[in-house]
Scaffold this active site. Structure first.
Site, PDB file in Angstrom:
ATOM      1  N   HIS A   1       0.864  -1.188   0.000  1.00  0.00           N
ATOM      2  CA  HIS A   1       0.000   0.000   0.000  1.00  0.00           C
ATOM      3  C   HIS A   1       0.895   1.232   0.000  1.00  0.00           C
ATOM      4  O   HIS A   1       1.952   1.244   0.627  1.00  0.00           O
ATOM      5  CB  HIS A   1      -0.895   0.014   1.247  1.00  0.00           C
ATOM      6  CG  HIS A   1      -2.067   0.919   1.115  1.00  0.00           C
ATOM      7  ND1 HIS A   1      -1.975   2.272   1.335  1.00  0.00           N
ATOM      8  CD2 HIS A   1      -3.341   0.679   0.742  1.00  0.00           C
ATOM      9  CE1 HIS A   1      -3.161   2.824   1.124  1.00  0.00           C
ATOM     10  NE2 HIS A   1      -4.005   1.883   0.764  1.00  0.00           N
TER      11      HIS A   1
ATOM     12  N   ASP B   1      -7.892  -5.494   0.082  1.00  0.00           N
ATOM     13  CA  ASP B   1      -8.330  -6.328  -1.047  1.00  0.00           C
ATOM     14  C   ASP B   1      -7.959  -7.795  -0.894  1.00  0.00           C
ATOM     15  O   ASP B   1      -8.410  -8.624  -1.683  1.00  0.00           O
ATOM     16  CB  ASP B   1      -7.709  -5.777  -2.344  1.00  0.00           C
ATOM     17  CG  ASP B   1      -8.237  -4.394  -2.639  1.00  0.00           C
ATOM     18  OD1 ASP B   1      -7.439  -3.461  -2.775  1.00  0.00           O
ATOM     19  OD2 ASP B   1      -9.481  -4.239  -2.661  1.00  0.00           O
TER      20      ASP B   1
END
Ligand code: SDX
Length: 434
Positions: free
Chosen positions: A311, A369
């Site tokens: 991320h 996710d």
């Protein structure tokens, strides 16, 4: 929105033989910023930051992320507390208004959204223009953008009442549109919303009910769906939110701006990662194949990446991933799918990656996710629908950020510059001379 940054000294820049003091501003929490608005006027130079890794594009009071501490706050409230105690519509009210509603406010808001869930009957014909095998995100980009062709009475961004109605319409109609995108792709009749169901119950019923039999919503699954929407609602200035803000800065109507956000979210590096992560887990297939894929993810010459890992901001565990993992287990338990092979692969992959020097050194942790795909698969959604659900939930975040930008008195059209390295001026060469 009222500007609330506070002056906090200055940063001295020495460039071109000149010394420049640039104001440093503080927010309520998080990194200070150096205000470089005057840099070009004073030095004739731009800053360069292609991925915006060190650039704040705006002031905002909606969502705060601390990537090192794994903190995510919606209007100051921690995401795990909201996921455990709130509802998606209550979180919508919070993100849009800045405060949690009281009982009367929540009832009124819920009633308003409930009575905007239907779509103009002519709108259903839009879907007929798509091939049956169209990706549902292609359907979402087109149909949400087309809302501006139906709702001219809520496209004047300078009218607060029209902005509010457009906000209600978008939040209320996204589940109806998303469910239609699913029904169209599986060749089943569209199911109309019901006013006696909650937001998430309505969505599950519109997706999975068929005329041939009654459909009873499983309350545990509806609660899980609602929690998944809460987790995806907003996330500071991510790529799709920045797209919505930039589109809105030109004065484009809210339906067009949200369609732009959906288009950006579709990418596998962003919202498309949930679909990509599940496809990756399916490709890996079994625990014994994991080392081969971890090796590929570390190989600079191999474009393969572990989808659902890493991320830009979180250099610690994504707090949403923890809640998503819990929700995943809850859903698999209630559906008696706890031995789901994909979950075994996911949990072993996470364990191996979190112990591997490459991932540890690059601070690559599972993001939201990673577990969402397994959960949505268990709920019965086809893989291509996962990013559609992300877009459905993120619509409230996009709209809240769009409203904040639209009402910011300092707001101007977004127009970045560049550092040009192309050909300098030269004269045209006639064809017979080339
Ligand atoms: C979302 O921004 C948001 O807030 C987004 C989001 C939201 O709610 O809006 O949180 C939603 O988009 C979550 C992220 C979903 N994407 C994925 O899961 C796709 C896989 N992840 C990567 O593509 C990547 O981690 C990004 C895109 C998420 C972040 O990219 P960055 O910050 O630009 O990091 P990078 O690509 O520069 O990677 C840093 C290093 C690189 O190695 P070096 O060049 O330094 O040697 O880490 C490596 C990368 O090669 N790396 C990975 C990896 N992610 C980064 N290596 C293997 N597998 C991965 N997943």
């Amino acid at each position: 929105m009222e500007n609330k940054t506070k002056p906090n000294g200055s940063a001295t820049l020495s460039v071109g033989g000149k010394s420049l003091d640039l104001p440093v501003l503080s927010g309520s929490v998080g990194p200070d910023v150096i205000d470089v608005k005057s840099l070009y006027a004073q030095t004739g130079m731009f800053t360069l930051d292609p991925g915006f890794t060190s650039t704040a594009s705006c002031e905002s009071q909606i969502t705060y992320i601390d990537g090192d501490e794994g903190v995510l706050l919606y209007r100051g409230y921690p995401i795990d507390q909201l996921a455990d105690n709130s509802s998606f519509l209550e979180v919508c009210y919070l993100l849009l208004n800045g405060e949690l509603p009281n009982a009367a406010e929540l009832d009124e808001y819920t009633n308003t959204i409930t009575h905007h869930t239907m779509l103009h009957t002519q709108f259903d014909r839009f879907f007929e223009g798509y091939r049956r095998d169209a990706h549902p995100m292609a359907v979402m980009v087109g149909t949400v953008g087309a809302l501006s062709a139906f709702y001219h009475d809520s496209t004047d961004i300078n009218d607060p009442m029209q902005r509010m109605i457009a906000t209600h319409r978008l939040i209320a109609k996204m589940p109806t549109i998303a469910a239609r995108a699913h029904k169209y792709s599986v060749g089943q009749p569209f199911v109309s919303p019901r006013n006696d169901l909650s937001y998430s119950e309505n969505f599950l019923r519109m997706c999975f009910a068929v005329p041939a039999e009654d459909y009873e919503v499983n309350p545990v699954l509806a609660k899980a769906m609602d929690k998944i929407f809460i987790l995806h609602a907003d996330h500071e200035q991510n790529a799709s939110t920045s797209t919505v803000r930039l589109a809105g800065s030109s004065g484009a109507n809210p339906f067009a701006c949200i369609a732009a956000g959906i288009a950006c979210l579709w990418g596998p590096s962003h919202g498309g990662a949930n679909e990509a992560a599940l496809n990756m887990l399916r490709e890996i297939g079994s625990v014994d194949k994991i080392p081969e894929y971890v090796k590929r993810a570390k190989d600079k010459d191999d474009p393969f990446r572990l989808m659902g890992f890493g991320h830009r901001v979180y250099k610690n565990y994504d707090p949403r991933a923890k809640v998503m993992q819990q929700t995943c287990h809850e859903v698999l338990d209630v559906l008696d799918k706890r031995d789901e092979p994909l979950l075994q692969v996911a949990m072993e992959l996470e364990k191996i990656a979190l112990e591997d020097e490459y991932f540890v050194s690059k601070k690559l942790y599972p993001n939201i996710d990673f577990y969402s795909g397994i959960t949505l698969n268990a709920l019965g959604f086809p893989t291509e629908m996962y990013t559609v659900l992300f877009a459905l939930a993120r619509t409230v975040g996009w709209i809240a950020q769009w409203e904040e930008m639209t009402t910011d008195p300092t707001q101007r059209i977004g127009r970045p510059r560049q550092v040009y390295t192309g050909a300098t001026e030269r004269n045209y060469v006639p064809l017979d001379k080339r």
